[in-house]
Design an enzyme around this catalytic site. Structure first.
Site, PDB file in Angstrom:
ATOM      1  N   GLY A  15       0.769  -1.216  -0.035  1.00  0.00           N
ATOM      2  CA  GLY A  15      -0.149   0.010  -0.077  1.00  0.00           C
ATOM      3  C   GLY A  15       0.717   1.293  -0.095  1.00  0.00           C
ATOM      4  O   GLY A  15       0.204   2.297   0.545  1.00  0.00           O
ATOM      5  N   SER A  16       1.842   1.150  -0.645  1.00  0.00           N
ATOM      6  CA  SER A  16       2.925   2.722  -0.611  1.00  0.00           C
ATOM      7  C   SER A  16       1.990   3.458  -1.594  1.00  0.00           C
ATOM      8  O   SER A  16       2.199   4.709  -1.327  1.00  0.00           O
ATOM      9  CB  SER A  16       4.349   2.182  -0.805  1.00  0.00           C
ATOM     10  OG  SER A  16       4.428   1.846  -2.317  1.00  0.00           O
ATOM     11  N   MET A  95      -3.962  -7.115  -7.359  1.00  0.00           N
ATOM     12  CA  MET A  95      -3.200  -8.305  -8.245  1.00  0.00           C
ATOM     13  C   MET A  95      -4.213  -9.193  -8.988  1.00  0.00           C
ATOM     14  O   MET A  95      -4.081 -10.345  -9.364  1.00  0.00           O
ATOM     15  CB  MET A  95      -2.346  -9.066  -7.329  1.00  0.00           C
ATOM     16  CG  MET A  95      -1.142  -8.105  -6.472  1.00  0.00           C
ATOM     17  SD  MET A  95      -0.350  -7.279  -8.140  1.00  0.00           S
ATOM     18  CE  MET A  95       0.711  -9.070  -8.744  1.00  0.00           C
ATOM     19  N   VAL A  97      -7.204  -9.425 -12.269  1.00  0.00           N
ATOM     20  CA  VAL A  97      -7.825  -8.754 -13.403  1.00  0.00           C
ATOM     21  C   VAL A  97      -9.189  -8.671 -13.311  1.00  0.00           C
ATOM     22  O   VAL A  97     -10.132  -9.876 -12.635  1.00  0.00           O
ATOM     23  CB  VAL A  97      -7.323  -9.740 -14.487  1.00  0.00           C
ATOM     24  CG1 VAL A  97      -7.993  -9.231 -15.882  1.00  0.00           C
ATOM     25  CG2 VAL A  97      -6.053 -10.150 -14.826  1.00  0.00           C
ATOM     26  N   HIS A 114       0.893   1.152 -13.582  1.00  0.00           N
ATOM     27  CA  HIS A 114       1.987  -0.038 -13.868  1.00  0.00           C
ATOM     28  C   HIS A 114       3.501   0.103 -13.981  1.00  0.00           C
ATOM     29  O   HIS A 114       3.636   1.322 -14.147  1.00  0.00           O
ATOM     30  CB  HIS A 114       1.308  -0.501 -15.198  1.00  0.00           C
ATOM     31  CG  HIS A 114       2.118  -1.726 -15.705  1.00  0.00           C
ATOM     32  ND1 HIS A 114       1.954  -3.044 -15.068  1.00  0.00           N
ATOM     33  CD2 HIS A 114       3.215  -1.953 -16.296  1.00  0.00           C
ATOM     34  CE1 HIS A 114       2.778  -3.802 -15.819  1.00  0.00           C
ATOM     35  NE2 HIS A 114       3.494  -3.226 -16.504  1.00  0.00           N
ATOM     36  N   HIS A 176       9.084   2.643  -8.163  1.00  0.00           N
ATOM     37  CA  HIS A 176       8.142   3.013  -7.003  1.00  0.00           C
ATOM     38  C   HIS A 176       8.163   4.188  -6.476  1.00  0.00           C
ATOM     39  O   HIS A 176       7.039   4.925  -6.340  1.00  0.00           O
ATOM     40  CB  HIS A 176       8.799   1.854  -5.785  1.00  0.00           C
ATOM     41  CG  HIS A 176       7.409   1.137  -5.481  1.00  0.00           C
ATOM     42  ND1 HIS A 176       7.591  -0.280  -5.002  1.00  0.00           N
ATOM     43  CD2 HIS A 176       6.053   1.517  -5.206  1.00  0.00           C
ATOM     44  CE1 HIS A 176       6.430  -0.518  -4.774  1.00  0.00           C
ATOM     45  NE2 HIS A 176       5.683   0.330  -4.700  1.00  0.00           N
TER      46      HIS A 176
HETATM   47  C1  GRF Z   1       3.280  -1.093  -7.906  1.00  0.00           C
HETATM   48  O1  GRF Z   1       4.473  -1.199  -8.205  1.00  0.00           O
HETATM   49  C2  GRF Z   1       2.331  -0.894  -8.883  1.00  0.00           C
HETATM   50  O2  GRF Z   1       2.909  -0.275 -10.114  1.00  0.00           O
HETATM   51  C3  GRF Z   1       2.189  -2.224  -9.198  1.00  0.00           C
HETATM   52  O3  GRF Z   1       1.769  -2.591  -7.801  1.00  0.00           O
HETATM   53  C4  GRF Z   1       2.649  -2.233  -7.071  1.00  0.00           C
HETATM   54  C5  GRF Z   1       1.982  -1.700  -5.803  1.00  0.00           C
HETATM   55  O4  GRF Z   1       2.820  -1.265  -4.799  1.00  0.00           O
HETATM   56  N1  GRF Z   1       0.548  -2.085  -9.719  1.00  0.00           N
HETATM   57  P1  GRF Z   1       2.190  -0.691  -3.574  1.00  0.00           P
HETATM   58  O5  GRF Z   1       1.267  -1.757  -2.686  1.00  0.00           O
HETATM   59  O6  GRF Z   1       1.249   0.304  -3.706  1.00  0.00           O
HETATM   60  O7  GRF Z   1       3.393  -0.377  -2.642  1.00  0.00           O
END
Ligand code: GRF
Length: 207
Positions: A15-16, A95, A97, A114, A176
């Site tokens: 959830g960053s 994660m 679809v 993405h 990120h």
């Molecule tokens: C991110 O790298 C995003 O691009 C992908 O999933 C990851 C989620 O990271 N779709 P976080 O949970 O928001 O840290």
């Protein structure tokens, strides 16, 4: 604000990106309210972070499939988001679809981030795909969600260099960090209704 723009966030992981979005909302950079956070993973960090911030957060069991929701789960996700009256659904590391009924319920109102410069390297571990391919520039993309995988119209992109000594982990970290700046900027423009779509092209208009 009388009728704040309402955002629902879906995530499966740490959830960053959610935190970057919540920080931007709290700082007044996104004129919106995060109405609901949903996850298909009971122990996901994104739920913990949301609850710490007093944002309604709910786990919904996804059913037996690995990469999609089963029908009951899909109905539960749609019902929760409709009950929360969300204007926009923001996928932040979700994660699975999303399929027809979900997409139809929120047509044109779902966005995703993405970790590649799409259309290069859709799918999983894009940072590793980028390294394996030997590209010199990597990055991240915010796009509308359609029925394909990472294939919807592109809202915004941010590029980062690939360094000679990068490992998958260091490149992933750099991407990120770029996501945490790009996603709030794109969601703010959507909340301000500065974004319009012409075919596959997404146009940013200053109001
Ligand atoms: C991110 O790298 C995003 O691009 C992908 O999933 C990851 C989620 O990271 N779709 P976080 O949970 O928001 O840290």
């Amino acid at each position: 604000m009388n009728n704040p723009f309402r955002i629902g966030i879906l995530g499966s992981g740490q959830g960053s990106n959610f935190m970057a979005l919540a920080d931007a909302v709290a700082a007044g950079k996104i004129p919106a309210q995060i109405a609901l956070v949903l996850s298909d993973v009971e122990a996901a960090g994104i739920l913990t972070h949301a609850r710490h911030r007093q944002i309604p957060a709910q786990f919904i069991a996804p059913g037996p499939f690995r990469t999609k929701l089963d029908e009951a789960a899909e109905r539960a996700f749609v019902a929760a988001l409709q009950a929360a009256q969300v204007d926009l659904i923001v996928l932040a590391g979700f994660m699975r679809v999303l399929k027809g009924d979900f997409l139809r319920a929120f047509a044109g109102r779902i966005v995703n981030i993405h970790p590649s410069l799409l259309p290069c390297f859709p799918g999983l571990q894009s940072w590793k795909q980028a390294l394996d391919h030997g590209v010199k520039v990597a990055g991240c993309t915010v796009h509308f969600v359609d029925a394909g995988v990472d294939s919807g119209a592109i809202i915004g992109q941010s590029a980062v260099p690939v360094l000679d000594n990068d490992t998958p982990e260091t490149l992933h970290q750099r991407i990120h960090a770029a996501e945490h700046e790009l996603y709030p900027r794109c969601v703010a423009a959507l909340a301000r209704r500065e974004i319009s779509v012409v075919g596959r092209r997404v146009i940013w208009r200053k109001s």
